[in-house]
Design a protein around this motif. Structure first.
Motif, PDB file in Angstrom:
ATOM      1  N   PRO A  72      53.654   0.006  44.628  1.00 52.93           N
ATOM      2  CA  PRO A  72      54.645   0.946  44.527  1.00 52.93           C
ATOM      3  C   PRO A  72      56.043   0.450  45.313  1.00 52.93           C
ATOM      4  CG  PRO A  72      52.761   1.937  45.592  1.00 52.93           C
ATOM      5  CD  PRO A  72      52.509   0.441  45.650  1.00 52.93           C
ATOM      6  N   MET A  73      55.980  -0.031  46.350  1.00 49.42           N
ATOM      7  CA  MET A  73      57.380  -0.675  46.866  1.00 49.42           C
ATOM      8  C   MET A  73      57.803  -1.679  46.038  1.00 49.42           C
ATOM      9  SD  MET A  73      58.316  -1.908  50.706  1.00 49.42           S
ATOM     10  CE  MET A  73      57.595  -0.487  51.448  1.00 49.42           C
ATOM     11  N   GLY A  74      57.075  -2.603  45.581  1.00 48.25           N
ATOM     12  CA  GLY A  74      57.537  -3.664  44.654  1.00 48.25           C
ATOM     13  C   GLY A  74      58.377  -2.935  43.497  1.00 48.25           C
ATOM     14  N   THR A  75      57.908  -1.991  42.786  1.00 49.44           N
ATOM     15  CA  THR A  75      58.509  -1.387  41.734  1.00 49.44           C
ATOM     16  C   THR A  75      59.838  -0.707  42.175  1.00 49.44           C
ATOM     17  OG1 THR A  75      56.326  -0.427  40.873  1.00 49.44           O
ATOM     18  CG2 THR A  75      58.218   0.542  39.837  1.00 49.44           C
ATOM     19  N   ARG A  76      59.782  -0.036  43.484  1.00 49.38           N
ATOM     20  CA  ARG A  76      61.079   0.559  43.780  1.00 49.38           C
ATOM     21  C   ARG A  76      62.298  -0.867  43.957  1.00 49.38           C
ATOM     22  NH1 ARG A  76      60.959   4.869  48.428  1.00 49.38           N
ATOM     23  NH2 ARG A  76      62.941   5.314  47.360  1.00 49.38           N
ATOM     24  N   ILE A  77      61.745  -1.750  44.679  1.00 48.48           N
ATOM     25  CA  ILE A  77      62.577  -2.853  44.749  1.00 48.48           C
ATOM     26  C   ILE A  77      63.054  -3.692  43.534  1.00 48.48           C
ATOM     27  CG2 ILE A  77      62.760  -5.161  46.017  1.00 48.48           C
ATOM     28  CD1 ILE A  77      62.559  -2.901  47.899  1.00 48.48           C
ATOM     29  N   PHE A  78      62.270  -3.664  42.762  1.00 46.46           N
ATOM     30  CA  PHE A  78      62.797  -4.145  41.129  1.00 46.46           C
ATOM     31  C   PHE A  78      63.686  -3.260  40.755  1.00 46.46           C
ATOM     32  CE2 PHE A  78      62.506  -4.629  36.890  1.00 46.46           C
ATOM     33  CZ  PHE A  78      62.732  -5.885  36.484  1.00 46.46           C
ATOM     34  N   ARG A  79      63.439  -1.782  40.955  1.00 44.10           N
ATOM     35  CA  ARG A  79      64.663  -1.001  40.194  1.00 44.10           C
ATOM     36  C   ARG A  79      65.902  -0.963  40.961  1.00 44.10           C
ATOM     37  NH1 ARG A  79      63.875   5.488  40.773  1.00 44.10           N
ATOM     38  NH2 ARG A  79      64.027   4.901  42.899  1.00 44.10           N
ATOM     39  N   ASP A  80      65.776  -1.222  42.351  1.00 42.45           N
ATOM     40  CA  ASP A  80      66.923  -1.604  43.034  1.00 42.45           C
ATOM     41  C   ASP A  80      67.756  -2.849  42.674  1.00 42.45           C
ATOM     42  OD1 ASP A  80      66.297   0.696  44.750  1.00 42.45           O
ATOM     43  OD2 ASP A  80      65.566  -0.437  46.513  1.00 42.45           O
ATOM     44  N   ALA A  81      67.098  -3.811  42.520  1.00 40.83           N
ATOM     45  CA  ALA A  81      67.615  -5.130  41.660  1.00 40.83           C
ATOM     46  C   ALA A  81      68.376  -4.602  40.293  1.00 40.83           C
ATOM     47  CB  ALA A  81      66.508  -6.246  41.586  1.00 40.83           C
ATOM     48  N   CYS A  82      67.823  -3.831  39.679  1.00 43.01           N
ATOM     49  CA  CYS A  82      68.430  -3.603  38.353  1.00 43.01           C
ATOM     50  C   CYS A  82      69.688  -2.796  38.476  1.00 43.01           C
ATOM     51  CB  CYS A  82      67.288  -2.828  37.460  1.00 43.01           C
ATOM     52  SG  CYS A  82      65.915  -3.748  36.843  1.00 43.01           S
TER      53      CYS A  82
END
Length: 323
Positions: free
Chosen positions: A150-160
C-alpha cells in the motif's frame, strides 16, 4: 606571460581563511557545542529557503490540480474547494479533472502490481530449497507487516503529482524490523547547485513533531525543546496553541572512505539534540522520480506538464455551458 603567485604571507592568509570557513560548516562544528551546530544547520537551510519556497508553491499547485481543492500542509493557506489556482494567480473552476484521471490511471496500471521476492538455489538439495522457500514466505510476511505494497502505491502517486516519491528506511532502536516511512518531497531539503551534476553530499529532512514526544525522546534537552521557537525556518500557518515544533534531521556523507566528516545531526531551533558519526555513503531515503531532472535533484511529475491542458479543458467546458 607571467603569473603572480603571491608570497608566503598570502598563502598563509588563504589557508587561515579556508580553515575558518570549514569551521563554520555544520558538520565541522565542535560536537560539544550544540547551540552552534543548530545555528549552523538552520542558517544553511534558511539560505535555501527562497528556492524551497518556490518548490513548495509548485507542489501546492500540483496537489490542488490533482485533488481539486487545497491540500493542508503544502504551500500557503488551503485553496478554495473545487477550484484550481494556476501559477499566474488566476482561479479556475474544475468541472472535469483530466489530471486526476491520468494520475489514477497510471497508478492503477503500474503501481497496483505486487512483485514477489523469490530466493533461488542452484545445485542445492531439498533442505536448501525448502529454506529458500521459507525465506520467501518470511519476506512476504515482513512486507505485510510494514504495509509496503500500500505504501508503494502512495509513493508512486506522490511521484506522479510532485515528481518524487520518497521512502525513508531506518532501523528502529528498540525493534527488530526496519522502519519504513513515507516522506513528502516538500520536506527534503537539498542544494540544487550542489546536486547539479552529481548526487548531493548533504541532505536535510524537515519534520513537525509534538514537543512532548520529542522531550521524552531526548530528556536531557527537555528544557530546550519546550523553549524552542516553533516557527523555525518555515512560517507555517498553524493554530497559536499548536504543540508542534520544527525538527531538522541532517546528514553529511563522508568525503571518502575512513573520512571523519560524515555526520548525522538532529536539531531544533537553538539546540542540537543529537550528533553522531555517519559512515554510510548514501542517505536513508529511496527516491522514485516519474521524470528524472535534467540537472539537480528534484524530478517532474505528471501533473505539471498537464496543467495547461487542464486549463484548456476548463475553458472548453465553460464555453460549452455558455452555449
Amino acid at each position: 606571460m607571467s603569473i603572480y603567485r603571491g608570497n608566503d604571507g598570502d598563502d598563509a592568509d588563504r589557508v587561515d581563511e579556508t580553515k575558518e570557513r570549514e569551521r563554520h560548516q555544520w558538520w565541522n562544528v565542535d560536537a560539544d557545542d550544540g547551540e552552534d551546530i543548530a545555528g549552523a544547520v538552520f542558517s544553511y537551510v534558511s539560505g535555501l529557503d527562497s528556492w524551497q519556497r518556490m518548490r513548495r508553491s509548485i507542489n501546492a499547485e500540483n496537489a490542488a490540480a490533482y485533488w481539486g481543492k487545497g491540500v493542508y500542509g503544502l504551500g500557503a493557506d488551503p485553496r478554495t474547494i473545487g477550484s484550481f489556482v494556476a501559477g499566474n494567480g488566476a482561479q479556475y473552476t474544475i468541472t472535469e479533472n483530466g489530471i486526476a484521471s491520468v494520475v489514477q490511471t497510471a497508478v492503477a496500471l503500474i503501481a497496483t502490481n505486487r512483485p514477489k521476492p523469490v530466493f533461488l538455489t542452484e545445485g542445492e538439495g531439498w533442505a536448501k530449497q525448502r529454506q529458500a522457500k521459507q525465506l520467501g514466505h518470511f519476506t512476504l510476511g515482513v512486507y505485510d507487516k510494514l504495509e509496503l505494497y500500500p505504501m508503494g502505491t502512495r509513493i508512486f502517486r506522490d511521484a506522479c503529482i510532485f515528481g518524487d516519491g520518497i521512502v525513508k528506511v531506518y532501523a528502529e532502536p528498540k525493534g527488530q524490523l526496519p522502519c519504513v516511512e513515507r516522506v513528502l518531497s516538500d520536506d527534503i531539503i537539498v542544494d540544487e547547485q550542489e546536486a547539479r551534476d552529481c548526487p548531493p553530499r548533504q541532505m536535510h529532512q524537515r519534520r513537525w513533531v509534538d514537543r512532548g514526544v520529542l522531550a521524552r525522546l531526548y530528556p536531557d534537552h527537555a528544557v530546550e525543546i519546550w523553549r524552542a521557537d516553533s516557527s523555525g525556518v518555515r512560517r507555517h500557518a498553524t493554530r497559536a496553541a499548536s504543540n508542534m515544533i520544527e525538527l531538522l534531521e541532517s546528514w553529511h556523507l563522508p568525503s571518502e572512505e575512513d573520512a571523519d566528516d560524515g555526520v548525522y545531526a538532529v536539531c531544533v531551533s537553538g539546540r542540537c539534540l543529537h550528533r553522531s558519526a555517519y559512515k554510510k555513503d548514501y542517505f536513508p531515503f529511496v527516491v522514485y522520480s516519474w521524470d528524472k531532472p535534467i540537472t539537480g535533484f528534484y524530478g517532474q511529475g505528471v501533473v505539471e506538464p498537464l496543467t495547461l491542458l487542464q486549463l484548456d479543458l476548463n475553458g472548453i467546458n465553460k464555453f460549452i455551458r455558455r452555449c
